[in-house]
Design a protein around this motif. Structure first.
Motif, PDB file in Angstrom:
ATOM      1  N   LYS A  89       0.822  -1.217   0.000  1.00 44.79           N
ATOM      2  CA  LYS A  89       0.000   0.000   0.000  1.00 44.79           C
ATOM      3  C   LYS A  89       0.851   1.260   0.000  1.00 44.79           C
ATOM      4  O   LYS A  89       0.637   2.177  -0.814  1.00 44.79           O
ATOM      5  N   TYR A  90       1.837   1.326   0.897  1.00 44.13           N
ATOM      6  CA  TYR A  90       2.609   2.558   1.028  1.00 44.13           C
ATOM      7  C   TYR A  90       3.720   2.668  -0.014  1.00 44.13           C
ATOM      8  O   TYR A  90       4.161   3.781  -0.323  1.00 44.13           O
ATOM      9  N   ALA A  91       4.159   1.546  -0.560  1.00 46.40           N
ATOM     10  CA  ALA A  91       5.098   1.608  -1.681  1.00 46.40           C
ATOM     11  C   ALA A  91       4.424   2.262  -2.885  1.00 46.40           C
ATOM     12  O   ALA A  91       5.033   3.068  -3.600  1.00 46.40           O
ATOM     13  N   GLU A  92       3.152   1.929  -3.097  1.00 46.05           N
ATOM     14  CA  GLU A  92       2.400   2.533  -4.197  1.00 46.05           C
ATOM     15  C   GLU A  92       2.196   4.032  -3.994  1.00 46.05           C
ATOM     16  O   GLU A  92       2.005   4.776  -4.957  1.00 46.05           O
ATOM     17  N   LEU A  93       2.244   4.460  -2.735  1.00 44.32           N
ATOM     18  CA  LEU A  93       2.096   5.888  -2.430  1.00 44.32           C
ATOM     19  C   LEU A  93       3.436   6.625  -2.510  1.00 44.32           C
ATOM     20  O   LEU A  93       3.492   7.835  -2.255  1.00 44.32           O
ATOM     21  N   GLY A  94       4.506   5.900  -2.823  1.00 41.50           N
ATOM     22  CA  GLY A  94       5.799   6.534  -3.027  1.00 41.50           C
ATOM     23  C   GLY A  94       6.754   6.482  -1.852  1.00 41.50           C
ATOM     24  O   GLY A  94       7.836   7.074  -1.908  1.00 41.50           O
ATOM     25  N   TYR A  95       6.395   5.760  -0.788  1.00 42.98           N
ATOM     26  CA  TYR A  95       7.288   5.666   0.366  1.00 42.98           C
ATOM     27  C   TYR A  95       8.290   4.530   0.184  1.00 42.98           C
ATOM     28  O   TYR A  95       7.999   3.526  -0.468  1.00 42.98           O
ATOM     29  N   GLU A  96       9.468   4.705   0.771  1.00 40.24           N
ATOM     30  CA  GLU A  96      10.459   3.624   0.819  1.00 40.24           C
ATOM     31  C   GLU A  96      10.111   2.750   2.011  1.00 40.24           C
ATOM     32  O   GLU A  96      10.075   3.238   3.145  1.00 40.24           O
ATOM     33  N   ILE A  97       9.839   1.481   1.759  1.00 34.32           N
ATOM     34  CA  ILE A  97       9.356   0.582   2.813  1.00 34.32           C
ATOM     35  C   ILE A  97      10.391  -0.499   3.112  1.00 34.32           C
ATOM     36  O   ILE A  97      10.963  -1.103   2.201  1.00 34.32           O
ATOM     37  N   SER A  98      10.616  -0.735   4.391  1.00 33.33           N
ATOM     38  CA  SER A  98      11.468  -1.849   4.810  1.00 33.33           C
ATOM     39  C   SER A  98      10.850  -2.463   6.064  1.00 33.33           C
ATOM     40  O   SER A  98       9.889  -1.935   6.624  1.00 33.33           O
ATOM     41  N   GLN A  99      11.411  -3.589   6.482  1.00 33.81           N
ATOM     42  CA  GLN A  99      10.886  -4.269   7.658  1.00 33.81           C
ATOM     43  C   GLN A  99      12.033  -4.631   8.585  1.00 33.81           C
ATOM     44  O   GLN A  99      13.098  -5.073   8.139  1.00 33.81           O
ATOM     45  N   GLU A 100      11.831  -4.415   9.870  1.00 31.92           N
ATOM     46  CA  GLU A 100      12.828  -4.781  10.872  1.00 31.92           C
ATOM     47  C   GLU A 100      12.185  -5.785  11.821  1.00 31.92           C
ATOM     48  O   GLU A 100      11.138  -5.512  12.404  1.00 31.92           O
ATOM     49  N   LYS A 101      12.818  -6.950  11.959  1.00 31.75           N
ATOM     50  CA  LYS A 101      12.247  -8.022  12.761  1.00 31.75           C
ATOM     51  C   LYS A 101      13.133  -8.323  13.962  1.00 31.75           C
ATOM     52  O   LYS A 101      14.362  -8.270  13.859  1.00 31.75           O
ATOM     53  N   PRO A 102      12.519  -8.662  15.103  1.00 30.50           N
ATOM     54  CA  PRO A 102      13.332  -9.097  16.249  1.00 30.50           C
ATOM     55  C   PRO A 102      14.041 -10.401  15.904  1.00 30.50           C
ATOM     56  O   PRO A 102      13.528 -11.216  15.134  1.00 30.50           O
ATOM     57  N   ARG A 103      15.203 -10.621  16.467  1.00 30.23           N
ATOM     58  CA  ARG A 103      15.983 -11.815  16.153  1.00 30.23           C
ATOM     59  C   ARG A 103      15.336 -13.085  16.685  1.00 30.23           C
ATOM     60  O   ARG A 103      15.600 -14.183  16.186  1.00 30.23           O
ATOM     61  N   SER A 104      14.500 -12.943  17.690  1.00 31.29           N
ATOM     62  CA  SER A 104      13.779 -14.098  18.234  1.00 31.29           C
ATOM     63  C   SER A 104      12.510 -13.591  18.908  1.00 31.29           C
ATOM     64  O   SER A 104      12.385 -12.412  19.226  1.00 31.29           O
ATOM     65  N   GLY A 105      11.573 -14.512  19.121  1.00 28.92           N
ATOM     66  CA  GLY A 105      10.347 -14.134  19.798  1.00 28.92           C
ATOM     67  C   GLY A 105       9.265 -13.650  18.855  1.00 28.92           C
ATOM     68  O   GLY A 105       9.515 -13.367  17.681  1.00 28.92           O
TER      69      GLY A 105
END
Length: 294
Positions: A261-277
């Motif tokens: 959704k937000y990539a289509e709006l022109g934002y740079e999108i990334s994801q940060e995940k916890p290493r566990s849990g």
């Protein structure tokens, strides 16, 4: 019977007065953001672990018996039976609008402070949010009160979290009249062009405990992205969105939907995940565990 079970749920919920919203392949509502409607025929509410079809929805949320729910749905679809519907579901339209008001504050915040420390949140982080007026202990039930404020500083949202967990599950909910388009946030640093997005305030505070350099962050207080949209509208310098949602199925499905959704709006999108849990607080507590054992 099959006709009643195959009722179009988004249409039904709209008729009942809910604010239905589409997120990717699913529908949800502003009132119950953990609700997921799939294929327009089945629903599941992750916060309560219950789901079903249109009949079970009326039974759970509109206080209908099985026969009353079937009768109502047949009438809703234009197929009335011999007997009229005897009772009408309790709908949002039947209730007068509730004015938002913050719960009264307790004389001290000791229970909230102790609860969040138990969850691994750093003392300095807890004090920072308390000093800003974004966190306090309510006087009646001693819940954590997480306050969301609009761009003028006015409180518009408040999420509640019980300070006593039984089997890992404690009370949680929103104060009546809360605006779900306002989230729990760190005041925006206008120099930064990025924002991190979390599901829950405790996850945001957990990340902040681990990474004190984090400057812009907002907790959606669920999976509905209204708070993110408001944050972006009020801070047009933001160009990058970092999704830090939970690692469970609803969290990751929503992350994928928001990415598109937000990539289509022109934002740079990334994801940060916890290493566990499952989420950032669980990861924080695992990180803190060796220290507690010393």
């Amino acid at each position: 019977m099959q006709t009643a079970r195959e009722t179009d749920l988004p249409e039904l919920l709209t008729h009942l007065g809910y604010q239905v919203k589409r997120i990717g392949r699913y529908h949800t509502t502003a009132e119950m953001d953990s609700l997921r409607i799939k294929d327009r025929r089945t629903w599941f509410r992750y916060s309560q672990g219950i789901g079903g079809d249109a009949i079970t929805f009326l039974q759970h949320f509109c206080n209908q018996s099985f026969p009353e729910a079937v009768e109502y749905l047949l009438t809703f679809q234009g197929r009335p039976r011999d007997a009229p519907v005897k009772t009408k579901p309790v709908t949002k339209q039947d209730e007068p609008p509730k004015e938002f008001a913050l719960p009264p504050r307790n004389a001290d915040d000791r229970r909230v402070f102790a609860y969040l420390r138990k969850r691994g949140i750093a003392t300095q982080v807890i004090r920072q949010f308390m000093n800003s007026g974004s966190l306090y202990e309510d006087a009646v039930h001693h819940n954590c009160v997480f306050v969301g404020r609009d761009h003028t500083g006015q409180a518009r949202y408040a999420g509640l979290r019980g300070t006593y967990d039984r089997d890992g599950k404690g009370f949680r909910g929103d104060v009546s009249g809360s605006d779900k388009d306002i989230g729990f946030a760190i005041p925006c640093n206008p120099v930064s062009d990025q924002v991190r997005v979390f599901e829950a305030p405790i996850d945001l505070m957990s990340y902040y405990t681990l990474h004190r350099s984090c400057c812009n962050a907002v907790a959606l207080c669920g999976l509905y992205d209204g708070a993110l949209r408001t944050y972006l509208r009020n801070n047009p310098q933001i160009k990058r969105i970092i999704l830090c949602l939970d690692m469970d199925q609803p969290g990751q499905e929503t992350a994928e939907q928001l990415r598109k959704k937000y990539a289509e709006l022109g934002y740079e999108i990334s994801q940060e995940k916890p290493r566990s849990g499952k989420d950032w607080n669980e990861y924080l507590q695992k990180r803190k565990a060796p220290e507690r054992g010393r």
